[in-house]
Design an enzyme around this catalytic site. Structure first.
Site, short mmCIF file in Angstrom:
data_model
loop_
_atom_site.label_atom_id
_atom_site.label_comp_id
_atom_site.label_asym_id
_atom_site.label_seq_id
_atom_site.Cartn_x
_atom_site.Cartn_y
_atom_site.Cartn_z
N HIS A 234 7.75 -3.43 28.89
CA HIS A 234 7.85 -4.69 29.37
C HIS A 234 7.05 -6.02 29.19
O HIS A 234 6.37 -6.73 30.05
CB HIS A 234 7.99 -4.69 31.16
CG HIS A 234 6.89 -4.25 31.85
ND1 HIS A 234 5.35 -4.50 31.57
CD2 HIS A 234 6.90 -3.07 32.61
CE1 HIS A 234 4.86 -3.76 32.40
NE2 HIS A 234 5.58 -2.98 32.94
N HIS B 202 12.19 3.63 37.69
CA HIS B 202 11.36 4.30 38.84
C HIS B 202 12.23 4.71 39.84
O HIS B 202 13.26 3.72 40.44
CB HIS B 202 10.57 3.23 39.70
CG HIS B 202 9.73 2.37 38.46
ND1 HIS B 202 8.29 2.91 38.43
CD2 HIS B 202 9.67 1.58 37.64
CE1 HIS B 202 7.45 2.31 37.75
NE2 HIS B 202 8.20 1.48 37.26
N ARG C 219 11.52 6.71 42.41
CA ARG C 219 10.71 6.76 43.72
C ARG C 219 10.60 8.36 44.35
O ARG C 219 10.03 8.38 45.49
CB ARG C 219 11.26 5.75 44.56
CG ARG C 219 11.56 4.24 44.21
CD ARG C 219 10.15 3.53 43.78
NE ARG C 219 10.28 2.16 43.68
CZ ARG C 219 9.57 1.62 42.91
NH1 ARG C 219 8.49 2.25 42.42
NH2 ARG C 219 9.69 0.31 42.66
N HIS D 89 12.53 3.29 30.75
CA HIS D 89 11.64 2.90 31.78
C HIS D 89 12.36 2.70 33.13
O HIS D 89 12.88 1.45 33.56
CB HIS D 89 10.92 1.67 31.47
CG HIS D 89 9.80 1.39 32.37
ND1 HIS D 89 8.47 0.48 31.89
CD2 HIS D 89 9.55 1.28 33.71
CE1 HIS D 89 7.88 0.06 32.98
NE2 HIS D 89 8.42 0.74 33.84
N ASN E 81 6.53 -7.47 38.26
CA ASN E 81 5.33 -7.59 37.55
C ASN E 81 5.71 -6.75 36.03
O ASN E 81 6.13 -5.60 35.96
CB ASN E 81 4.23 -6.63 37.91
CG ASN E 81 2.86 -6.32 37.36
OD1 ASN E 81 2.88 -6.73 36.23
ND2 ASN E 81 2.17 -5.81 37.79
N ASP F 141 2.06 3.52 34.46
CA ASP F 141 2.91 2.22 34.70
C ASP F 141 2.69 2.33 36.33
O ASP F 141 2.60 2.91 37.00
CB ASP F 141 4.22 2.34 34.18
CG ASP F 141 5.08 1.08 34.56
OD1 ASP F 141 5.93 0.93 35.53
OD2 ASP F 141 4.56 0.02 33.91
N ASP G 155 12.88 -1.28 33.64
CA ASP G 155 11.90 -1.08 34.68
C ASP G 155 12.54 -1.25 35.84
O ASP G 155 12.19 -2.10 36.74
CB ASP G 155 10.90 -2.32 34.19
CG ASP G 155 9.68 -2.24 35.17
OD1 ASP G 155 9.04 -3.20 35.41
OD2 ASP G 155 9.78 -1.08 35.84
N HIS H 154 13.32 -1.26 45.92
CA HIS H 154 12.64 -1.51 47.06
C HIS H 154 13.58 -1.59 48.14
O HIS H 154 14.59 -2.29 48.03
CB HIS H 154 11.68 -2.82 46.70
CG HIS H 154 10.56 -2.55 45.95
ND1 HIS H 154 9.41 -1.88 46.37
CD2 HIS H 154 10.40 -2.92 44.94
CE1 HIS H 154 8.47 -1.84 45.41
NE2 HIS H 154 9.00 -2.65 44.32
N ASN I 253 4.67 7.09 38.54
CA ASN I 253 3.78 6.35 39.93
C ASN I 253 4.58 6.84 41.17
O ASN I 253 4.80 5.94 42.07
CB ASN I 253 3.71 5.07 39.48
CG ASN I 253 5.08 4.19 39.65
OD1 ASN I 253 6.31 4.94 39.21
ND2 ASN I 253 5.13 2.90 40.04
#
Lengths: 186, 483, 368
Positions: free
Chosen positions: B257, B81, B83, B79, B328, B172, B355, B359, B113
């Site tokens: 998660h 991200h 981006r 899992h 989250n 997700d 996860d 950012h 996502n």
């Protein structure tokens, strides 16, 4: 740190009495006279002077207390000495002759701050200054009208005034302490 | 870097991205969860192939302990991200792969996502192309969305996505809100034997939520995120799975998660009942707690179980409301972290998944309630796992299992390769020094996302080399790679 | 910045601890004595973000300084030059006339230069980030920043970027330190002996969303009051856990330091209460589904003369304002005997003057 006495209890008493006579003499009476003691020890001194005046003139001169904590020009002291003792001036200063009373006159900054404060209360006709001890080293053009004792001192010395009302006994002592490092707080 | 490491690992011939021409690691601690074995040993890699593994015994093994250089199979992250497309300021497939390799991962599964979301074969293909173009040997697997546009209403092109190589399906970032859509997705995806990966959250209970609903959120004046929001969603998904299996026995559910004790317990019971549900826990939910929001900085297992209060006893040493902690699901109580750890130990939890959620400063350098959710964690996962090992909370081989064979089992055939230290196959391994701590800061993190609550701390387990499919993916700068 | 060991959050008020001067011990008069012992260490706080970081002697110092500021306010010219040459910027992201003006008056009475920014009218509303706004404020020469914000923790973020002092004028649901201090000050002037110890104080209303309640929990329990929080169950969520956590001693075997009661039973909360503090109920709570209606709240929890009959005969009534008269508090109670509401406003200026003064001293020290 060594300490020696420069005024005994009797000397303090006589000085206070003499000052009270001088004040009345300069004013040519007690009309319009008010005493304002500067916290802390100026306050009991002012009360003693008022008591003495009452004794020899039969008149009760108004006495007030002035805290100059908020008028200091050095805010860095706030963190170390933040305690405020209180101002109490329960009479009208307009057109009065105010005699400021303090225990020791040194650089003159305290008196300057006190005058700033008084002006916020009204417009006195005149402001005079009575101190128990003048130790010299003025940094501002301030002089006392009435002095209990002139005591030449060096900057390494500390003048300590003790009064029965605050310290249990009357005495004025000089302490010699270790020389302050250059630039240290005064 | 410890002299021991220098003596054990020679400079690696061949640069980043190249086949490892020759690498010999002698006197290391080998951990092979696939063989169920760990101990002193040596490995030799030649021309990208793991040519020889030697397990040492007797005098030869003397002095070799797990508190030194360790060789393990390359880690698998279920899992993360990266981006791309759409949020490349925060991370790209290329930078994410570099970060993954720095963290010891040789396979990473990307969540869809993105913008646009990966709900069709075209976008999935674009992401895989970006992975190929990055030159990184890290294997990138991609999940497709469950619903079209991640809108939660209609199914995405699940078949098309499966054909294009999707490793599973997930909305997700958000849960699959509609129970009916969830049921249909489990049925349909079951046809391909691919898991539906749900982010379990009942959104009705989490509107505007900022921090775990508990003492810390109450005192800090933050809107609470109730445990029930996760537990209710977990219970719903498990119940739906049980129904679905009657029609499609190949249906599979993976819950990602998990963070609260109740969720772990629900999965434990479902597994006992034989349901094909798997789950993962993040390193931060295992090691940190909501006390960090109040300024505490101790690992969750250091807090006394139950009655903890960071305002007493002076455990708050950092400032409160640090947005690098906003995630989250939120960081939970130490007791929940302990339950996650218990689940990791007893097999209820199959994997540690990072996860990884990078950012930009723009997203995080704002008031707490307005900050984006997510922790940049792919590079610190190993370190946190090793802290648990060092603290005696997790056996080393179990920690490695949770990063290798565990996730491999969840991915099944889609992984496309065996996991383990097996002679003769392409080398896919990570070499790290458990005794060598490294400082986490903006310079040392390879990810574009510097939003880690561990900035300024040291963690154990400096990764010396990561080799994916026989190619060098990461070499510690001090170790050097010879051209 | 860590919390000092003797802050309110530590159990130093347990009976086993030495009694500290001025903690309202029975028989101790509040009138500031000339010889109150000074703080053991200089005032250490550069910011005032929460009230829980203050030690009890520090709170005493704030109370005494407020006395002095109160005297200043009674003068013909209510001004002192203490903050002359200092620039205070007031940055309010939430509409609030009374508190914003209270801070402005306080700063001006200390002769500070005041810049008052109402966020709606500035570039902030065009989407400038908080961090950028703080940088701008600093570049424009602000020494002190008074902030109110709708998001909990915003002043903490500001404090990371501002080199002067930050005074939290209210952040989200989290804290309102100057309000708690002025509430404490007001109560000490009216309770016998200036002591809150053992006095039953009921805070009634929307506790969940109230920064006033949260800050008052720290100060009132530290002062030894018997504190009761009361409201509908939906607006009390999480506070029973807080109270339960505090009932547990930090060290096994030590006496539990202090606690408070949490109840939705208004009669239990008001029975024999010495002080009732009503909190504003906002219409948004009804819209948010937490309350069926304002009418129902007023009927079940509104502070009326009838309800107050169960309290102590000399019950004091407080409200941080602004009031929804007829909802959380009946109009006749708001102006009736025992109401301290207007005094809270007056004391607010004095307390804010005291806090600005003390913080300025701490910043000055840092500047050396």
């Amino acid at each position: 740190m060594s300490s020696r006495q420069i005024m005994t209890p009797d000397e303090v008493r006589r000085a206070t009495t003499r000052i009270s006579h001088e004040i009345v003499e300069k004013q040519a009476g007690t009309e319009g006279l008010v005493l304002v003691g500067i916290q802390r020890r100026g306050v009991p001194l002012a009360r003693r002077i008022a008591a003495s005046i009452a004794e020899h003139e039969g008149v009760d001169v108004p006495v007030g207390a002035l805290d100059i904590t908020f008028y200091r020009d050095d805010l860095s002291l706030v963190a170390q000495q933040p305690i405020v003792k209180g101002t109490d001036i329960p009479f009208d200063l307009n057109d009065a002759t105010v005699v400021l009373v303090d225990d020791v006159l040194y650089t003159g900054r305290t008196i300057r701050a006190a005058m700033d404060a008084l002006v916020d209360f009204g417009r006195p006709r005149a402001i005079r200054l009575a101190v128990l001890v003048d130790r010299g080293h003025r940094e501002l053009p301030i002089r006392a009208d009435h002095v209990g004792k002139n005591v030449p001192t060096s900057r390494e010395e500390l003048v300590r005034v003790h009064l029965a009302e605050t310290d249990g006994e009357d005495s004025v002592d000089i302490e010699r302490r270790a020389p302050t490092p250059a630039g240290g707080p005064r | 870097m410890a002299d021991r490491a220098r003596s054990t690992a020679a400079a690696i011939p061949g640069g980043l991205g190249q086949l490892v021409a020759e690498l010999e690691i002698s006197r290391a601690w080998l951990v092979d969860p696939a063989a169920g074995r760990e101990g002193p040993g040596e490995i030799v890699v030649r021309d990208g192939v793991l040519e020889a593994i030697t397990w040492l015994e007797g005098d030869e093994a003397a002095g070799i302990t797990p508190a030194g250089v360790i060789v393990a199979p390359g880690f698998i992250d279920l899992h993360a991200h990266f981006r791309e497309p759409g949020f490349e300021d925060a991370e790209t497939v290329a930078t994410g792969s570099a970060a993954a390799a720095h963290g010891g991962f040789t396979t990473v599964c990307l969540m869809p996502n993105t913008s646009p979301p990966i709900d069709n074969a075209g976008t999935l293909g674009a992401v895989r192309a970006a992975a190929a173009a990055s030159g990184s040997p890290i294997a990138i697997l991609v999940y497709g969305t469950v619903s079209a546009g991640r809108a939660g209403e209609a199914l995405a092109a699940l078949g098309e996505l499966a054909d294009a190589g999707a490793a599973g399906f997930s909305d997700d970032g958000a849960p699959v809100r509609s129970a009916e859509v969830m049921r249909n997705a489990l049925l349909y995806a079951g046809m391909f034997g691919l898991p539906v990966i749900d982010h379990p959250e009942d959104p009705g209970l989490t509107v505007g939520a900022e921090a775990h609903e508990g003492l810390v959120a109450t005192i800090l004046g933050l809107k609470g995120w109730p445990s029930a929001a996760e537990e209710a969603a977990v219970a719903r998904d498990i119940a739906i799975l049980a129904d679905v299996l009657l029609s499609e026995p190949r249906a599979r559910l993976h819950l990602t998660h998990l963070s609260v004790a109740g969720s772990i317990e629900l999965v434990r019971r479902a597994r006992l009942a034989g349901l094909p549900v798997t789950c993962d826990v993040t390193p931060h939910h295992m090691a940190l707690s909501d006390e960090w929001l109040a300024g505490a900085r101790g690992f969750a297992w250091e807090s006394a179980a139950g009655a903890t209060d960071p305002w007493r006893g002076g455990s708050a040493t950092a400032r409160a409301y640090d947005t690098s902690l906003k995630v989250n699901p939120p960081l939970r109580r130490p007791a929940d972290a302990a339950a996650c750890l218990a689940g990791l130990l007893d097999g209820t939890v199959d994997a540690i998944a990072t996860d990884h959620a990078p950012h930009t400063a723009v997203g995080k350098d704002v008031e707490f309630g307005l900050a984006a959710n997510g922790i940049s964690g792919i590079e610190t996962a190993l370190g946190l796992a090793l802290e648990a090992v060092v603290a005696g909370r997790l056996p080393l081989i179990r920690a490695i299992e949770l990063l290798t064979t565990g996730p491999a089992r969840v991915l099944g055939a889609r992984l496309g390769r065996p996991v383990g230290l097996a002679e003769g196959g392409p080398a896919d391994l990570v070499v790290f020094d458990a005794a060598d701590r490294w400082r986490i800061d903006e310079a040392s993190l390879r990810s574009r996302g510097k939003n880690s609550p561990l900035l300024g701390r040291d963690l154990p387990g400096r990764v010396l080399a990561t080799i994916a499919a026989g190619r060098l993916a990461w070499a510690d700068p001090e170790l050097g790679a010879q051209e | 910045m860590g919390r000092p060991d003797v802050s309110l959050s530590v159990d130093h008020l347990a009976p086993a601890a030495a009694s500290l001067p001025g903690d309202g011990a029975p028989g101790q008069a509040l009138v500031p004595a000339l010889e109150r012992p000074p703080l053991a260490a200089p005032w250490p706080h550069r910011h005032l973000l929460d009230v829980d970081v203050l030690s009890w002697p520090e709170i005493e110092l704030v109370m005494q300084t407020t006395d002095a500021m109160g005297e200043v306010l009674r003068r013909p010219i209510p001004r002192v030059p203490a903050l002359r040459g200092r620039s205070v910027t007031i940055l309010f992201y939430e509409a609030s006339t009374r508190t914003r003006v209270s801070f402005e008056v306080a700063a001006k009475n200390l002769s500070a230069d005041v810049v008052n920014i109402a966020a709606q009218s500035s570039s902030v509303s065009k989407g400038e980030s908080l961090v950028d706004t703080i940088r701008t404020v600093e570049a424009l020469g602000a020494d002190m920043l008074v902030m109110r914000h709708a998001v909990s923790g915003a002043p903490h973020l500001a404090a990371e970027y501002f080199s002067g002092s930050v005074l939290n004028g209210g952040d989200g649901w989290h804290a309102h330190p100057s309000q708690a201090l002025l509430d404490l000050y007001t109560l000490r002037q009216h309770l016998p002996g200036g002591s809150l110890r053992g006095r039953k104080i009921a805070i009634v209303g929307d506790i969940l969303h109230s920064r006033v309640a949260r800050s008052n929990i720290w100060t009132l329990t530290a002062a030894g009051a018997d504190l009761w929080l009361c409201g509908p169950a939906t607006l009390l969520r999480g506070f029973e856990s807080w109270a339960a956590a505090w009932r547990t001693p930090a060290v096994p075997g030590a006496p539990a330091p202090r606690g408070f009661h949490v109840t939705s039973d208004i009669s239990a909360a008001l029975r024999d209460a010495d002080v009732v503090m009503a909190l504003r109920i906002q219409r948004e709570r009804q819209a948010g589904g937490l309350l069926p209606s304002m009418r129902e709240y007023a009927a079940r929890f509104g502070i009326t003369r009838e309800r107050l009959a169960a309290a102590s005969p000399e019950v004091l009534v407080m409200h941080p304002g602004p009031m929804n008269e007829g909802v959380e508090i009946a109009p006749d109670v708001a102006v009736g005997p025992g109401s301290l509401i207007t005094e809270q406003v007056t004391n607010g200026v004095a307390v804010r003057m005291a806090v600005l003064y003390l913080l300025a001293g701490a910043t000055e020290t840092r500047r050396g």
